[in-house]
Write an enzyme that holds these catalytic residues in place. Structure first.
Site, PDB file in Angstrom:
ATOM      1  N   CYS A 192       6.815  -0.037   7.343  1.00 40.97           N
ATOM      2  CA  CYS A 192       5.466   0.460   7.108  1.00 40.97           C
ATOM      3  C   CYS A 192       5.373   1.695   7.964  1.00 40.97           C
ATOM      4  O   CYS A 192       5.942   1.808   9.111  1.00 40.97           O
ATOM      5  CB  CYS A 192       4.347  -0.641   7.251  1.00 40.97           C
ATOM      6  SG  CYS A 192       2.757   0.085   6.467  1.00 40.97           S
ATOM      7  N   CYS A 227       2.074   2.611   9.193  1.00 42.67           N
ATOM      8  CA  CYS A 227       0.872   2.547   9.774  1.00 42.67           C
ATOM      9  C   CYS A 227       0.870   2.178  11.386  1.00 42.67           C
ATOM     10  O   CYS A 227      -0.173   2.509  12.051  1.00 42.67           O
ATOM     11  CB  CYS A 227      -0.170   1.377   9.071  1.00 42.67           C
ATOM     12  SG  CYS A 227       0.481  -0.335   9.227  1.00 42.67           S
ATOM     13  N   LYS A 285      -0.289  -8.276  -1.853  1.00 42.17           N
ATOM     14  CA  LYS A 285      -0.820  -7.895  -0.444  1.00 42.17           C
ATOM     15  C   LYS A 285      -2.262  -7.499  -0.761  1.00 42.17           C
ATOM     16  O   LYS A 285      -2.567  -6.178  -1.235  1.00 42.17           O
ATOM     17  CB  LYS A 285      -0.047  -6.786   0.295  1.00 42.17           C
ATOM     18  CG  LYS A 285      -0.598  -6.486   1.649  1.00 42.17           C
ATOM     19  CD  LYS A 285       0.215  -5.708   2.692  1.00 42.17           C
ATOM     20  CE  LYS A 285      -0.328  -5.267   3.771  1.00 42.17           C
ATOM     21  NZ  LYS A 285       0.563  -4.323   4.493  1.00 42.17           N
ATOM     22  N   ARG A 287      -7.805   0.808   3.292  1.00 38.71           N
ATOM     23  CA  ARG A 287      -6.548   0.744   2.570  1.00 38.71           C
ATOM     24  C   ARG A 287      -6.740   0.446   1.217  1.00 38.71           C
ATOM     25  O   ARG A 287      -5.752  -0.061   0.572  1.00 38.71           O
ATOM     26  CB  ARG A 287      -5.526  -0.400   3.161  1.00 38.71           C
ATOM     27  CG  ARG A 287      -5.410  -0.026   4.824  1.00 38.71           C
ATOM     28  CD  ARG A 287      -4.000  -0.516   5.200  1.00 38.71           C
ATOM     29  NE  ARG A 287      -3.634  -0.791   6.473  1.00 38.71           N
ATOM     30  CZ  ARG A 287      -3.743   0.018   7.482  1.00 38.71           C
ATOM     31  NH1 ARG A 287      -3.852   1.512   7.132  1.00 38.71           N
ATOM     32  NH2 ARG A 287      -3.616  -0.340   8.762  1.00 38.71           N
ATOM     33  N   GLU A 335       2.090  -6.463 -10.043  1.00 36.07           N
ATOM     34  CA  GLU A 335       2.732  -6.121  -8.601  1.00 36.07           C
ATOM     35  C   GLU A 335       3.877  -6.740  -8.373  1.00 36.07           C
ATOM     36  O   GLU A 335       4.905  -5.953  -8.341  1.00 36.07           O
ATOM     37  CB  GLU A 335       2.001  -6.239  -7.393  1.00 36.07           C
ATOM     38  CG  GLU A 335       0.945  -5.021  -6.877  1.00 36.07           C
ATOM     39  CD  GLU A 335       1.698  -3.794  -6.384  1.00 36.07           C
ATOM     40  OE1 GLU A 335       2.997  -4.010  -6.089  1.00 36.07           O
ATOM     41  OE2 GLU A 335       1.107  -2.779  -5.999  1.00 36.07           O
ATOM     42  N   LYS A 394       0.196 -12.277   0.803  1.00 36.63           N
ATOM     43  CA  LYS A 394      -0.517 -12.115   1.990  1.00 36.63           C
ATOM     44  C   LYS A 394      -1.914 -11.506   1.822  1.00 36.63           C
ATOM     45  O   LYS A 394      -2.249 -10.688   1.012  1.00 36.63           O
ATOM     46  CB  LYS A 394       0.332 -11.021   2.731  1.00 36.63           C
ATOM     47  CG  LYS A 394      -0.271 -10.475   4.177  1.00 36.63           C
ATOM     48  CD  LYS A 394       0.644  -9.357   4.642  1.00 36.63           C
ATOM     49  CE  LYS A 394      -0.243  -8.728   5.504  1.00 36.63           C
ATOM     50  NZ  LYS A 394       0.480  -7.430   5.862  1.00 36.63           N
TER      51      LYS A 394
END
Ligand code: PBG
Length: 324
Positions: free
Chosen positions: A120, A122, A195, A217, A233, A248
């Site tokens: 990621c 972030c 997620k 987000r 997804e 998650k």
């Protein structure tokens, strides 16, 4: 006269009888332990909202890893927190950055341990978003290129599994192609498939210093109200080549663990996230709950819902409890 009702209690009559008929078990092999790595030396700082979880520098990480391995943990997931952050998260795909160094160090000392790299941006961007921004928006396809570079750099450092958590569309396809092209066709992808945009990540963002500086987000992570979106997804990720599917936050959304289990054949991973950990720790510190029993009950709940693996900050404690 014979009673007509069922006598379920026959199979609950003693501890050994209950052992005999127990359907699910938590084993150390099921657990993945998250670790936060920072630059500098001699750092072992507890994360205030996550008692028992620390920032480690490479030297203290080396000590910690001996303990982790000795207590029977077989896989870890790494989160690097660099000092230098910029708009395009350049430390994420720098071969000599903190995450890559940590992967190399761990694999050199413990070659048998499975090291999973969270892919990621972030933790690496100064704005705290999981991709690059244009006009305040996280741009998908441009971010994908940097995520591919990150995954390949992590694989080059020795990561055994790549775990993309950024929620850009096409991330599994592009990362798979990038890994294959770089000669890492044998490295599996553990996709954060389902997620949600969740407040349960609050303590993690404190630990990773990755709170978005503007906005949130919700434009890329999923709406917690949506289960069907999660299935779409997951289907995309499977089609694109995901080897594992993560749900998650795991505890809040165990229904998605069950749905994925019933619809896909990949190993399912439940991420028991930071906020879920902090709540248990806070209540236990107040003497309000029995920490061990609450944690073991939650973990067996994940197994019963259909999780093969559980990412959990409780893993070291569980090792102690399973041994006792
Ligand atoms: C990176 C990432 C996050 C978590 C795992 N990977 C934070 C987020 O998406 O904001 C959260 C894990 C936790 O809360 O324990 N994107």
């Amino acid at each position: 006269m014979a009673k007509t009702f069922d006598r379920h209690r026959r199979l609950r009559s003693s501890a050994t009888m209950r052992n005999l008929v127990r359907e699910h078990h938590v084993r150390m092999e099921d657990l993945i332990y998250p670790l936060f790595v920072v630059e500098g030396s001699n750092v072992k700082n507890e994360i205030p909202s996550m008692p028992g979880v620390y920032h480690f520098s490479l030297d203290t990480l080396a000590e910690e890893m001996k303990e982790v391995v000795a207590c029977g943990i077989q896989s870890v997931i790494l989160f690097g927190v660099p000092e230098h952050k910029d708009a395009c998260g350049s430390e994420a795909y720098n071969d000599n950055a903190i995450t890559q160094q940590a992967i190399r160090q761990i694999k050199a000392a413990h070659p048998e341990l499975i090291v999973i790299a969270d892919t990621c941006l972030c933790e690496y961007t100064d704005h705290g978003h999981c991709g690059v921004l244009r006009d305040g928006e996280v741009v998908n396809d441009e971010s994908l290129k940097l995520l591919v570079d990150t995954a390949v750099s992590q694989a080059r450092a020795g990561a055994d599994i790549i775990a993309p958590s950024n929620m850009m569309d096409g991330f599994v396809q592009e990362i798979r192609a990038g890994l294959d092209e770089a000669g890492f066709e044998h490295i599996p992808i553990m996709s954060y498939a389902v997620k949600y945009a969740s407040s349960f990540y609050g303590p993690f963002r404190e630990a990773a210093q990755s709170t978005p500086q503007s906005g949130d987000r919700k434009g890329y992570q999923m709406d917690p109200a949506n289960a069907r979106d999660g299935m779409r997804e997951a289907a995309s990720d499977v089609k694109e080549g995901a080897d594992f599917l993560i749900v998650k936050p795991g505890m809040a959304f165990m229904d998605m663990v069950l749905r994925l289990r019933e619809n896909f054949h990949q190993p399912i991973v439940a991420y028991n996230v930071s906020g879920e950990y902090s709540m248990v720790k806070a209540a236990a510190a107040n003497g309000w709950i029995d920490e061990k029993n609450i944690v073991m009950e939650t973990l067996v709940g994940f197994k019963r819902a259909g999780a093969d693996l559980i990412i959990t900050y409780h893993a070291k404690d569980v090792a102690k409890w399973l041994e006792a």
